[in-house]
Scaffold this motif. Structure first.
Motif, PDB file in Angstrom:
ATOM      1  N   GLU A  39       0.715  -1.052  -0.167  1.00  0.00           N
ATOM      2  CA  GLU A  39       0.083  -0.095  -0.152  1.00  0.00           C
ATOM      3  C   GLU A  39       1.031   1.668   0.146  1.00  0.00           C
ATOM      4  OE1 GLU A  39      -3.593   0.044  -0.579  1.00  0.00           O
ATOM      5  OE2 GLU A  39      -3.466  -2.115  -0.402  1.00  0.00           O
ATOM      6  N   LYS A  40       2.646   1.059   0.615  1.00  0.00           N
ATOM      7  CA  LYS A  40       2.829   2.533   0.368  1.00  0.00           C
ATOM      8  C   LYS A  40       3.490   2.962  -1.196  1.00  0.00           C
ATOM      9  CE  LYS A  40       5.450   0.669   5.283  1.00  0.00           C
ATOM     10  NZ  LYS A  40       6.409   0.508   5.496  1.00  0.00           N
ATOM     11  N   TYR A  41       2.934   2.232  -2.264  1.00  0.00           N
ATOM     12  CA  TYR A  41       3.510   2.335  -3.647  1.00  0.00           C
ATOM     13  C   TYR A  41       2.306   2.819  -4.276  1.00  0.00           C
ATOM     14  CZ  TYR A  41       8.118   0.129  -1.790  1.00  0.00           C
ATOM     15  OH  TYR A  41       8.668  -0.214  -1.192  1.00  0.00           O
ATOM     16  N   PRO A  42       2.504   4.060  -4.455  1.00  0.00           N
ATOM     17  CA  PRO A  42       1.479   4.414  -6.005  1.00  0.00           C
ATOM     18  C   PRO A  42       0.850   3.360  -7.083  1.00  0.00           C
ATOM     19  CG  PRO A  42       3.678   5.217  -6.424  1.00  0.00           C
ATOM     20  CD  PRO A  42       3.818   4.569  -5.748  1.00  0.00           C
ATOM     21  N   LEU A  43      -0.365   3.097  -7.530  1.00  0.00           N
ATOM     22  CA  LEU A  43      -0.932   2.501  -8.777  1.00  0.00           C
ATOM     23  C   LEU A  43      -0.407   2.922 -10.399  1.00  0.00           C
ATOM     24  CD1 LEU A  43      -4.668   1.605  -7.297  1.00  0.00           C
ATOM     25  CD2 LEU A  43      -2.246   0.103  -7.640  1.00  0.00           C
ATOM     26  N   VAL A  44       0.111   2.708 -10.704  1.00  0.00           N
ATOM     27  CA  VAL A  44       0.391   2.788 -11.855  1.00  0.00           C
ATOM     28  C   VAL A  44      -0.445   1.893 -13.279  1.00  0.00           C
ATOM     29  CG1 VAL A  44       2.715   3.641 -11.107  1.00  0.00           C
ATOM     30  CG2 VAL A  44       2.553   1.514 -12.231  1.00  0.00           C
ATOM     31  N   ARG A  45      -0.650   3.074 -14.187  1.00  0.00           N
ATOM     32  CA  ARG A  45      -1.557   1.520 -15.411  1.00  0.00           C
ATOM     33  C   ARG A  45       0.405   1.245 -16.218  1.00  0.00           C
ATOM     34  NH1 ARG A  45      -6.423   0.480 -16.485  1.00  0.00           N
ATOM     35  NH2 ARG A  45      -7.206   2.187 -15.091  1.00  0.00           N
ATOM     36  N   ARG A  46       0.011   0.951 -16.688  1.00  0.00           N
ATOM     37  CA  ARG A  46       0.905  -0.642 -17.738  1.00  0.00           C
ATOM     38  C   ARG A  46       0.105  -1.096 -18.492  1.00  0.00           C
ATOM     39  NH1 ARG A  46       5.794   0.272 -14.637  1.00  0.00           N
ATOM     40  NH2 ARG A  46       6.086  -0.330 -12.718  1.00  0.00           N
ATOM     41  N   CYS A  47       0.950  -1.126 -19.446  1.00  0.00           N
ATOM     42  CA  CYS A  47       0.381  -2.044 -20.674  1.00  0.00           C
ATOM     43  C   CYS A  47       1.520  -2.224 -21.038  1.00  0.00           C
ATOM     44  CB  CYS A  47      -0.053  -1.125 -21.732  1.00  0.00           C
ATOM     45  SG  CYS A  47       0.522   0.026 -21.969  1.00  0.00           S
ATOM     46  N   TRP A  48       1.378  -3.864 -22.245  1.00  0.00           N
ATOM     47  CA  TRP A  48       2.570  -4.535 -23.370  1.00  0.00           C
ATOM     48  C   TRP A  48       2.587  -3.202 -24.323  1.00  0.00           C
ATOM     49  CZ3 TRP A  48       4.950  -7.303 -19.841  1.00  0.00           C
ATOM     50  CH2 TRP A  48       4.581  -8.381 -19.263  1.00  0.00           C
ATOM     51  N   LYS A  49       3.817  -3.482 -24.229  1.00  0.00           N
ATOM     52  CA  LYS A  49       3.984  -2.623 -25.544  1.00  0.00           C
ATOM     53  C   LYS A  49       4.555  -3.287 -27.178  1.00  0.00           C
ATOM     54  CE  LYS A  49       9.107  -2.553 -23.544  1.00  0.00           C
ATOM     55  NZ  LYS A  49       9.660  -1.503 -22.670  1.00  0.00           N
ATOM     56  N   GLY A  50       3.543  -3.854 -27.351  1.00  0.00           N
ATOM     57  CA  GLY A  50       3.532  -5.317 -28.888  1.00  0.00           C
ATOM     58  C   GLY A  50       3.635  -3.958 -29.696  1.00  0.00           C
ATOM     59  N   TYR A  51       3.991  -3.270 -30.298  1.00  0.00           N
ATOM     60  CA  TYR A  51       3.855  -1.644 -30.977  1.00  0.00           C
ATOM     61  C   TYR A  51       4.901  -1.696 -31.760  1.00  0.00           C
ATOM     62  CZ  TYR A  51      -0.568  -1.706 -28.197  1.00  0.00           C
ATOM     63  OH  TYR A  51      -1.878  -2.033 -28.342  1.00  0.00           O
ATOM     64  N   GLU A  52       4.102  -0.708 -32.607  1.00  0.00           N
ATOM     65  CA  GLU A  52       6.005  -0.049 -33.159  1.00  0.00           C
ATOM     66  C   GLU A  52       6.870   0.583 -33.110  1.00  0.00           C
ATOM     67  OE1 GLU A  52       7.283   2.590 -36.973  1.00  0.00           O
ATOM     68  OE2 GLU A  52       5.227   1.062 -37.373  1.00  0.00           O
ATOM     69  N   HIS A  53       8.193   0.076 -32.437  1.00  0.00           N
ATOM     70  CA  HIS A  53       9.381   1.217 -31.732  1.00  0.00           C
ATOM     71  C   HIS A  53       9.146   2.879 -31.813  1.00  0.00           C
ATOM     72  CE1 HIS A  53      10.623  -2.401 -29.496  1.00  0.00           C
ATOM     73  NE2 HIS A  53      10.424  -3.299 -31.025  1.00  0.00           N
ATOM     74  N   SER A  54       9.383   2.816 -33.295  1.00  0.00           N
ATOM     75  CA  SER A  54       9.483   4.429 -33.169  1.00  0.00           C
ATOM     76  C   SER A  54       7.916   4.900 -32.886  1.00  0.00           C
ATOM     77  CB  SER A  54       9.575   4.697 -34.500  1.00  0.00           C
ATOM     78  OG  SER A  54       8.327   3.862 -36.036  1.00  0.00           O
ATOM     79  N   LEU A  55       7.185   3.866 -32.535  1.00  0.00           N
ATOM     80  CA  LEU A  55       5.900   4.436 -32.665  1.00  0.00           C
ATOM     81  C   LEU A  55       5.589   4.658 -30.414  1.00  0.00           C
ATOM     82  CD1 LEU A  55       2.467   5.834 -32.951  1.00  0.00           C
ATOM     83  CD2 LEU A  55       1.879   3.223 -33.149  1.00  0.00           C
ATOM     84  N   LEU A  56       6.667   4.346 -30.087  1.00  0.00           N
ATOM     85  CA  LEU A  56       6.712   4.005 -28.748  1.00  0.00           C
ATOM     86  C   LEU A  56       7.093   4.857 -28.115  1.00  0.00           C
ATOM     87  CD1 LEU A  56       6.632   0.139 -28.064  1.00  0.00           C
ATOM     88  CD2 LEU A  56       4.519   1.859 -27.652  1.00  0.00           C
ATOM     89  N   ASP A  57       8.535   5.256 -29.334  1.00  0.00           N
ATOM     90  CA  ASP A  57       9.278   6.529 -28.689  1.00  0.00           C
ATOM     91  C   ASP A  57       8.881   7.625 -28.870  1.00  0.00           C
ATOM     92  OD1 ASP A  57      11.625   4.842 -28.446  1.00  0.00           O
ATOM     93  OD2 ASP A  57      12.205   4.431 -30.486  1.00  0.00           O
ATOM     94  N   LYS A  58       7.961   7.977 -29.711  1.00  0.00           N
ATOM     95  CA  LYS A  58       7.267   9.183 -30.003  1.00  0.00           C
ATOM     96  C   LYS A  58       6.044   9.581 -29.199  1.00  0.00           C
ATOM     97  CE  LYS A  58       4.328  11.785 -33.229  1.00  0.00           C
ATOM     98  NZ  LYS A  58       4.837  13.077 -32.514  1.00  0.00           N
ATOM     99  N   LEU A  59       5.538   8.605 -28.470  1.00  0.00           N
ATOM    100  CA  LEU A  59       4.429   8.234 -27.746  1.00  0.00           C
ATOM    101  C   LEU A  59       5.575   8.859 -26.371  1.00  0.00           C
ATOM    102  CD1 LEU A  59       1.766   5.386 -28.503  1.00  0.00           C
ATOM    103  CD2 LEU A  59       1.369   7.974 -28.378  1.00  0.00           C
ATOM    104  N   SER A  60       6.674   8.261 -25.805  1.00  0.00           N
ATOM    105  CA  SER A  60       7.381   8.643 -24.752  1.00  0.00           C
ATOM    106  C   SER A  60       7.778  10.001 -24.589  1.00  0.00           C
ATOM    107  CB  SER A  60       8.206   7.404 -24.576  1.00  0.00           C
ATOM    108  OG  SER A  60       8.240   6.058 -24.648  1.00  0.00           O
ATOM    109  N   ILE A  65       3.637   8.168 -22.182  1.00  0.00           N
ATOM    110  CA  ILE A  65       4.043   6.363 -22.032  1.00  0.00           C
ATOM    111  C   ILE A  65       5.275   6.645 -21.435  1.00  0.00           C
ATOM    112  CG2 ILE A  65       2.335   5.344 -23.566  1.00  0.00           C
ATOM    113  CD1 ILE A  65       4.530   4.505 -24.998  1.00  0.00           C
ATOM    114  N   ASN A  66       5.731   5.833 -20.426  1.00  0.00           N
ATOM    115  CA  ASN A  66       7.241   5.880 -20.260  1.00  0.00           C
ATOM    116  C   ASN A  66       7.644   4.000 -20.965  1.00  0.00           C
ATOM    117  OD1 ASN A  66       9.785   5.192 -19.593  1.00  0.00           O
ATOM    118  ND2 ASN A  66       8.956   5.721 -17.892  1.00  0.00           N
ATOM    119  N   ALA A  67       7.830   3.920 -21.385  1.00  0.00           N
ATOM    120  CA  ALA A  67       8.716   2.773 -22.324  1.00  0.00           C
ATOM    121  C   ALA A  67       9.751   2.353 -22.532  1.00  0.00           C
ATOM    122  CB  ALA A  67       7.903   2.712 -23.995  1.00  0.00           C
ATOM    123  N   ALA A  68      10.649   2.495 -21.642  1.00  0.00           N
ATOM    124  CA  ALA A  68      12.034   2.575 -21.038  1.00  0.00           C
ATOM    125  C   ALA A  68      11.703   0.875 -20.881  1.00  0.00           C
ATOM    126  CB  ALA A  68      11.993   3.020 -20.209  1.00  0.00           C
ATOM    127  N   GLY A  69      12.954   0.379 -21.664  1.00  0.00           N
ATOM    128  CA  GLY A  69      13.959  -0.813 -21.800  1.00  0.00           C
ATOM    129  C   GLY A  69      13.096  -2.257 -22.470  1.00  0.00           C
TER     130      GLY A  69
END
Length: 103
Positions: A39-60, A65-69
């Motif tokens: 409970e000490k840690y905040p809730l975050v929203r995550r999703c799998w990143k099975g999308y084109e890397h250049s698009l993920l980079d643009k959204l980042s 989004i944060n798609a590091a790694g």
């Protein structure tokens, strides 16, 4: 590809990322954290990143989004969540409480 098509792909990708996302605690090394301490840690929203890397980079770059790694799920920022909800409304996709809370 036209700018209109690129914009539509960006919007649809963000909406799909949001619709397939889940909430979890942002705990370092989740297995190392005791349940009572989660409970000490905040809730975050995550999703799998099975999308084109250049698009993920643009959204980042846009701060949506944060798609590091390469192996971890992406984190949808609060700004990204707000943008996705706005786009869903524009496209006429209504979220019920169950889908919104992802229970």
């Amino acid at each position: 590809m036209s700018e209109k098509q690129k914009k539509a792909i960006r919007e649809l990708t963000l909406m799909l990322m949001y619709l397939t996302s889940w909430e979890e605690r942002d705990a370092p090394g989740l297995r190392a954290v005791k349940k009572r301490d989660l409970e000490k840690y905040p809730l975050v929203r995550r999703c799998w990143k099975g999308y084109e890397h250049s698009l993920l980079d643009k959204l980042s770059e846009e701060g949506l989004i944060n798609a590091a790694g390469r192996t971890y799920p992406a984190l949808i920022t609060p700004e990204g969540e707000a943008e996705a909800r706005k786009l869903l409304a524009q496209y006429g996709i209504k979220l019920g409480e169950k889908e919104r809370d992802n229970d």
